[in-house]
Design a protein around this motif. Structure first.
Motif, mmCIF file in Angstrom:
data_model
loop_
_atom_site.group_PDB
_atom_site.id
_atom_site.type_symbol
_atom_site.label_atom_id
_atom_site.label_comp_id
_atom_site.label_asym_id
_atom_site.label_seq_id
_atom_site.Cartn_x
_atom_site.Cartn_y
_atom_site.Cartn_z
ATOM 1 N N UNK A 142 0.841 -1.209 0.000
ATOM 2 C CA UNK A 142 0.000 0.000 0.000
ATOM 3 C C UNK A 142 0.869 1.250 0.000
ATOM 4 N N UNK A 143 1.875 1.252 0.867
ATOM 5 C CA UNK A 143 2.764 2.413 0.954
ATOM 6 C C UNK A 143 3.518 2.639 -0.357
ATOM 7 N N UNK A 144 3.997 1.554 -0.957
ATOM 8 C CA UNK A 144 4.732 1.669 -2.217
ATOM 9 C C UNK A 144 3.830 2.152 -3.343
ATOM 10 N N UNK A 145 2.600 1.652 -3.376
ATOM 11 C CA UNK A 145 1.657 2.066 -4.423
ATOM 12 C C UNK A 145 1.392 3.565 -4.342
ATOM 13 N N UNK A 146 1.178 4.057 -3.132
ATOM 14 C CA UNK A 146 0.925 5.494 -2.954
ATOM 15 C C UNK A 146 2.188 6.295 -3.260
ATOM 16 N N UNK A 147 3.332 5.819 -2.737
ATOM 17 C CA UNK A 147 4.581 6.552 -2.915
ATOM 18 C C UNK A 147 5.046 6.592 -4.359
ATOM 19 N N UNK A 148 5.030 5.439 -5.026
ATOM 20 C CA UNK A 148 5.515 5.370 -6.410
ATOM 21 C C UNK A 148 4.611 6.164 -7.347
ATOM 22 N N UNK A 149 3.314 5.914 -7.277
ATOM 23 C CA UNK A 149 2.400 6.631 -8.166
ATOM 24 C C UNK A 149 2.345 8.117 -7.831
ATOM 25 N N UNK A 150 2.433 8.428 -6.530
ATOM 26 C CA UNK A 150 2.439 9.836 -6.142
ATOM 27 C C UNK A 150 3.646 10.575 -6.684
ATOM 28 N N UNK A 151 4.784 9.896 -6.747
ATOM 29 C CA UNK A 151 6.018 10.535 -7.214
ATOM 30 C C UNK A 151 6.084 10.629 -8.736
ATOM 31 N N UNK A 152 5.532 9.643 -9.421
ATOM 32 C CA UNK A 152 5.698 9.569 -10.870
ATOM 33 C C UNK A 152 4.529 10.129 -11.674
ATOM 34 N N UNK A 153 3.351 10.151 -11.091
ATOM 35 C CA UNK A 153 2.143 10.434 -11.856
ATOM 36 C C UNK A 153 2.186 11.774 -12.594
ATOM 37 N N UNK A 154 2.400 12.860 -11.885
ATOM 38 C CA UNK A 154 2.243 14.179 -12.503
ATOM 39 C C UNK A 154 3.178 14.373 -13.694
ATOM 40 N N UNK A 155 4.410 13.879 -13.583
ATOM 41 C CA UNK A 155 5.380 14.066 -14.669
ATOM 42 C C UNK A 155 4.959 13.350 -15.947
ATOM 43 N N UNK A 156 4.143 12.312 -15.824
ATOM 44 C CA UNK A 156 3.764 11.523 -16.999
ATOM 45 C C UNK A 156 2.395 11.896 -17.566
ATOM 46 N N UNK A 157 1.709 12.787 -16.910
ATOM 47 C CA UNK A 157 0.370 13.149 -17.376
ATOM 48 C C UNK A 157 0.419 13.831 -18.740
ATOM 49 N N UNK A 158 -0.594 13.624 -19.577
ATOM 50 C CA UNK A 158 -0.621 14.271 -20.899
ATOM 51 C C UNK A 158 -0.962 15.756 -20.826
ATOM 52 N N UNK A 159 -1.502 16.212 -19.691
ATOM 53 C CA UNK A 159 -1.845 17.620 -19.534
ATOM 54 C C UNK A 159 -1.244 18.207 -18.271
ATOM 55 N N UNK A 160 -1.704 19.413 -17.911
ATOM 56 C CA UNK A 160 -1.154 20.125 -16.755
ATOM 57 C C UNK A 160 -1.955 19.902 -15.475
ATOM 58 N N UNK A 161 -3.179 19.443 -15.595
ATOM 59 C CA UNK A 161 -4.053 19.301 -14.427
ATOM 60 C C UNK A 161 -3.767 17.971 -13.721
ATOM 61 N N UNK A 162 -3.412 17.994 -12.443
ATOM 62 C CA UNK A 162 -3.133 16.750 -11.697
ATOM 63 C C UNK A 162 -4.376 15.866 -11.612
ATOM 64 N N UNK A 163 -4.157 14.575 -11.492
ATOM 65 C CA UNK A 163 -5.266 13.635 -11.348
ATOM 66 C C UNK A 163 -5.245 13.038 -9.948
ATOM 67 N N UNK A 164 -6.355 13.045 -9.247
ATOM 68 C CA UNK A 164 -6.404 12.466 -7.898
ATOM 69 C C UNK A 164 -6.239 10.943 -7.906
ATOM 70 N N UNK A 165 -6.394 10.333 -9.077
ATOM 71 C CA UNK A 165 -6.240 8.885 -9.183
ATOM 72 C C UNK A 165 -4.780 8.464 -9.319
ATOM 73 N N UNK A 166 -3.868 9.430 -9.468
ATOM 74 C CA UNK A 166 -2.424 9.189 -9.559
ATOM 75 C C UNK A 166 -2.047 8.174 -10.649
ATOM 76 N N UNK A 167 -2.537 8.359 -11.866
ATOM 77 C CA UNK A 167 -2.163 7.429 -12.941
ATOM 78 C C UNK A 167 -0.742 7.690 -13.438
ATOM 79 N N UNK A 168 -0.060 6.648 -13.834
ATOM 80 C CA UNK A 168 1.255 6.767 -14.460
ATOM 81 C C UNK A 168 1.108 6.341 -15.915
ATOM 82 N N UNK A 169 1.308 7.275 -16.830
ATOM 83 C CA UNK A 169 1.167 6.985 -18.252
ATOM 84 C C UNK A 169 2.495 6.430 -18.788
ATOM 85 N N UNK A 170 2.444 5.205 -19.245
ATOM 86 C CA UNK A 170 3.662 4.525 -19.687
ATOM 87 C C UNK A 170 4.285 5.221 -20.892
ATOM 88 N N UNK A 171 3.472 5.796 -21.759
ATOM 89 C CA UNK A 171 4.010 6.473 -22.938
ATOM 90 C C UNK A 171 4.915 7.648 -22.555
#
Length: 282
Positions: A142-171
């Motif tokens: 649980x901690x790793x899921x929150x920490x990893x996605x929290x750290x990586x999500x925003x940098x990989x988003x296709x736009x500027x608006x953060x997502x509360x779901x913390x998705x990591x876009x592989x592309x």
């Protein structure tokens, strides 16, 4: 006077001999100087060539302490060239045998294991499932899921608006690369074989292709970049987790396990091991 002629001839002869002797001496000196200059040029060229290929500097003892490989091309073609689709090393010049790259970079392949539904997006609950599949306990997963996605999500988003779901876009995964790492991934997500090999030549002291935890810690210290606080923490956390998951019975982390982590093949093996497969780990 008749008696003066021989004396004059003798004098001229002596002058000629002296001149010829001087010229010979001069020529000998010139030849000697040219040979000396040629020897100096050869020595300078050799010194320049040697310096150009040197991997150690006397005034930087760290270069002697952390040695780099100079024999890689005997077993690994173009080790300096970044590979987009495979993660080779000196023992596996073509990468992981039988592994499908699916036209993804090695960095993307590293994360694809956690893309449970294959939609190109890794959500925290998928990271959690991937960690659990590899044998990580519930709380840490649980901690790793929150920490990893929290750290990586925003940098990989296709736009500027953060997502509360913390998705990591592989592309866009290459955008999340942090500093103070080993440099085995380049900034586009390709894999650089020479940096994996140098990682072990620099820090593996007990065994050439394995790291103890102490050696692993020294490696993370050696890779630190000034003022890169996030990179320091992320780098140590990643390697500590890898060590816990993949160390052998003697407490070593092998080069093969590290290579498998970079292309993600290690995660598949860890998951199979948890499912009861008897296939030996690295």
């Amino acid at each position: 006077m008749p008696g003066a002629i021989p004396s004059s001839r003798s004098t001229r002869t002596q002058n000629i001999n002296t001149t010829m002797s001087s010229m010979a001496t001069y020529l000998q000196k010139e030849v000697a100087n040219e040979e000396e200059e040629q020897e100096e040029e050869v020595a300078m060229a050799y010194e320049t060539q040697t310096a150009a290929m040197a991997t150690e500097a006397k005034r930087a003892p760290v270069t002697a302490d952390r040695r780099v490989r100079n024999d890689l091309e005997t077993t690994l073609p173009k080790p300096y060239m970044a590979r987009a689709l495979a993660a080779p090393d000196t023992d596996h010049p073509n990468g992981t045998v039988g592994r499908k790259h699916n036209d993804m970079t090695v960095l993307q392949q590293h994360v694809a294991f956690f893309d449970i539904d294959g939609d190109g997006i890794v959500y925290p609950w998928e990271t959690y499932k991937g960690m659990r599949a590899m044998g990580v306990n519930v709380i840490l997963s649980i901690l790793l899921a929150i920490g990893i996605n929290g750290a990586l999500s925003y940098a990989t988003l296709p736009g500027w608006i953060p997502s509360p779901l913390l998705p990591v876009y592989i592309d866009n995964l290459h955008k999340s690369k942090h500093g103070s790492d080993s440099g085995t991934y380049d900034t586009e997500g390709r894999y650089v074989p020479v940096n994996l090999e140098n990682l072990f030549s620099k820090y593996a002291r007990t065994k050439p292709d394995k790291l103890t935890f102490r050696e692993l810690w020294d490696m993370t210290e050696g890779n630190r970049v000034a003022w890169d606080f996030f990179g320091w923490v992320a780098n140590k956390g990643e390697w500590a987790l890898l060590y816990v998951l993949a160390k052998d019975d003697e407490g070593f982390l092998s080069k093969e396990a590290v290579r498998g982590c970079f292309d993600g093949s290690l995660f598949d093996l860890l998951a199979k091991k948890q499912m009861g497969y008897d296939k030996k780990m690295y």
